[in-house]
Write an enzyme that holds these catalytic residues in place. Structure first.
Site, PDB file in Angstrom:
ATOM      1  N   PRO A  93      31.519   8.913 -76.175  1.00 48.21           N
ATOM      2  CA  PRO A  93      31.429  10.012 -75.201  1.00 48.21           C
ATOM      3  C   PRO A  93      32.709  10.287 -74.413  1.00 48.21           C
ATOM      4  CG  PRO A  93      30.246   8.080 -74.393  1.00 48.21           C
ATOM      5  CD  PRO A  93      30.720   7.750 -75.785  1.00 48.21           C
ATOM      6  N   CYS A  94      33.771   9.506 -74.626  1.00 46.92           N
ATOM      7  CA  CYS A  94      34.932   9.687 -73.734  1.00 46.92           C
ATOM      8  C   CYS A  94      35.642  11.018 -73.957  1.00 46.92           C
ATOM      9  CB  CYS A  94      35.889   8.504 -73.836  1.00 46.92           C
ATOM     10  SG  CYS A  94      36.611   8.267 -75.435  1.00 46.92           S
ATOM     11  N   LYS A  95      35.486  11.649 -75.126  1.00 45.67           N
ATOM     12  CA  LYS A  95      36.136  12.943 -75.359  1.00 45.67           C
ATOM     13  C   LYS A  95      35.235  14.131 -74.997  1.00 45.67           C
ATOM     14  CE  LYS A  95      39.842  11.332 -77.824  1.00 45.67           C
ATOM     15  NZ  LYS A  95      39.422   9.974 -78.070  1.00 45.67           N
TER      16      LYS A  95
END
Lengths: 202, 263
Positions: free
Chosen positions: A161-163
């Protein structure tokens, strides 16, 4: 007011530049404020997935809304023919089950999936990677991970989910349903079909 | 920033004695293999410490199965080995048993719907780093982990993998600092474990009135209907009036999460 002064072609209109810079700064501040808003609350997440479900129901698509341990998430099953981009004779029919879940730490939606081959055994992450040309330029371990399904408490593959926040930022000002907009970007990585109707309504 | 350094070291040095036995149904040799004993760090992960266990047992199974992935079982349940070892122990170890912890080894029928597949150490690293980044998103909006270089990430990972306290903490201390003139993290990274999984919530270490919030406040938020609930971590039951910020700085696992097992 133009930047160019015809009286003196070399004298740039400084007032105009300052004004433009001011306008630009206001714009940046406005975008930044919107960027902060790209963090999605769980309540908003539920609103957006329910909107997707409504379209799905009206178009005979197959998204399902699940409620487990107070967590709502969408699922959909779909079979896809996968080809190894380096050897088109190497093919397999894969069944995907997509899950759109909420990640509380990142405050974003996460696209998770299980994938099986025809005999019902699970396809490993490495094999899956091999069959997808969209993934070629990415580092597998930075992009896809195994994760705990937030509602089902079992392993499932997921896009890290970091992008996601960055993708959502891009749609923050224009989209009525940022989950649909985000799915339209990430769907290629998992062969997810998304009907035009969803895109038109977002 | 963590300042009770001796506590960090005590926690780091926690170890558990484990006795591994190959599932008797998988023994294909006329000889019964000897059990394999190991002292393992509580803070580590089973896939990082069990290469030797696999090498020991692999010669006793059917040669066709010797290439298969190993998995571990306790009390009839596959061990979710993406949890740190100490968490699994605090969560599952039967109080009526005595140490060592008896664990069954399997080299057949990998339960891939129930546990993570860690075919190599890169996959463990990828999982560990994703937890650490998530913790930093909660503490500092991801700004510290995000601004670190690849070599810092490597140092954290190698410090854990090779059981090197100084190497690990030289970088981890940055993740345990607070920023922007505050003495608090934004949220406390924690997971609260029940028998069949864990729950997470957004919990702040400081109240709206500026007072320090405690473990009791966290448990009230997680379990509003159960005022008596207690948790265990690192084998301890921390006092309920322990401030959350202190707990997070001192009793977090290397992935920067507090792992709290409901007892």
């Amino acid at each position: 007011m133009s930047l160019f002064n015809p009286e003196d072609p070399f004298e740039i209109d400084l007032i105009s530049i300052t004004e433009r810079a001011a306008v630009f700064n206001v714009e940046i501040k406005r975008i930044n404020a919107k960027m902060d808003n790209a963090i999605m609350s769980y309540k908003d997440f539920v609103t957006y997935i329910e909107a997707i479900l409504a379209i799905s129901n009206s178009t005979s698509d197959y998204w399902k809304l699940n409620v487990v341990n107070d967590n709502k998430f969408l699922t959909k099953k779909q079979s896809v023919l996968l080809e190894n981009p380096e050897d088109i004779n190497e093919r397999l029919i894969a069944t995907f089950e997509y899950h759109v879940v909420y990640n509380i730490s990142y405050a974003v939606p996460v696209l998770c999936f299980d994938v099986w081959n025809q005999n019902g055994s699970r396809i490993s992450l490495e094999d899956y990677w091999k069959y997808n040309k969209h993934l070629r330029d990415f580092n597998m371990h930075d992009t896809l991970t195994q994760t705990d399904h937030p509602a089902l408490n079992r392993p499932i593959f997921a896009f890290h989910p970091c992008k996601t926040h960055e993708i959502l930022k891009g749609f923050a000002r224009t989209s009525k349903n940022p989950i649909v907009s985000w799915l339209s970007v990430v769907r290629h990585f998992v062969h997810l079909e998304l009907l035009e109707t969803y895109i038109k309504n977002c | 920033m963590a300042n009770d350094r001796e506590i960090l070291r005590e926690i780091w040095e926690g170890k558990l004695p484990i006795c591994f036995r190959l599932d008797s149904e998988e023994v294909a040799d006329v000889r019964e293999p000897d059990p394999f004993y190991l002292m393992v760090p509580r803070l580590s992960y089973f896939p990082l410490v069990t290469d030797k266990v696999k090498r020991h047992f692999v010669k006793y199974v059917d040669s066709e199965k010797s290439e298969q992935e190993m998995w571990l079982e306790y009390n009839g349940q596959p061990l979710k080995w993406h949890y740190p070892i100490g968490v699994l122990f605090d969560l599952l170890f039967d109080k009526d048993e005595i140490l060592p912890w008896n664990i069954t080894v399997h080299l057949d029928k990998f339960p891939d719907a129930e546990i993570f597949r860690f075919s190599n150490k890169d996959m463990v690293e990828s999982y560990f780093m994703s937890c650490l980044k998530e913790a930093d998103v909660l503490k500092h909006r991801g700004q510290i982990a995000g601004s670190m270089q690849k070599k810092d990430h490597n140092q954290l990972w190698l410090g854990l993998q090779n059981d090197k306290f100084d190497q690990f903490w030289a970088v981890n201390r940055k993740l345990m600092e607070t920023t922007n003139d505050t003495e608090y993290f934004k949220y406390i990274p924690f997971r609260c474990y029940l028998e069949n999984g864990y729950k997470q919530k957004l919990v702040k270490p400081v109240g709206d009135n500026g007072s320090k919030r405690t473990l009791q406040d966290l448990l009230n938020e997680m379990f509003p209907d159960q005022p008596e609930v207690q948790i265990k971590t690192h084998g301890l039951i921390p006092p309920l009036d322990t401030p959350l910020q202190w707990l997070s700085e001192h009793l977090s696992y290397p992935d920067n999460f507090l792992h709290l097992c409901v007892v």
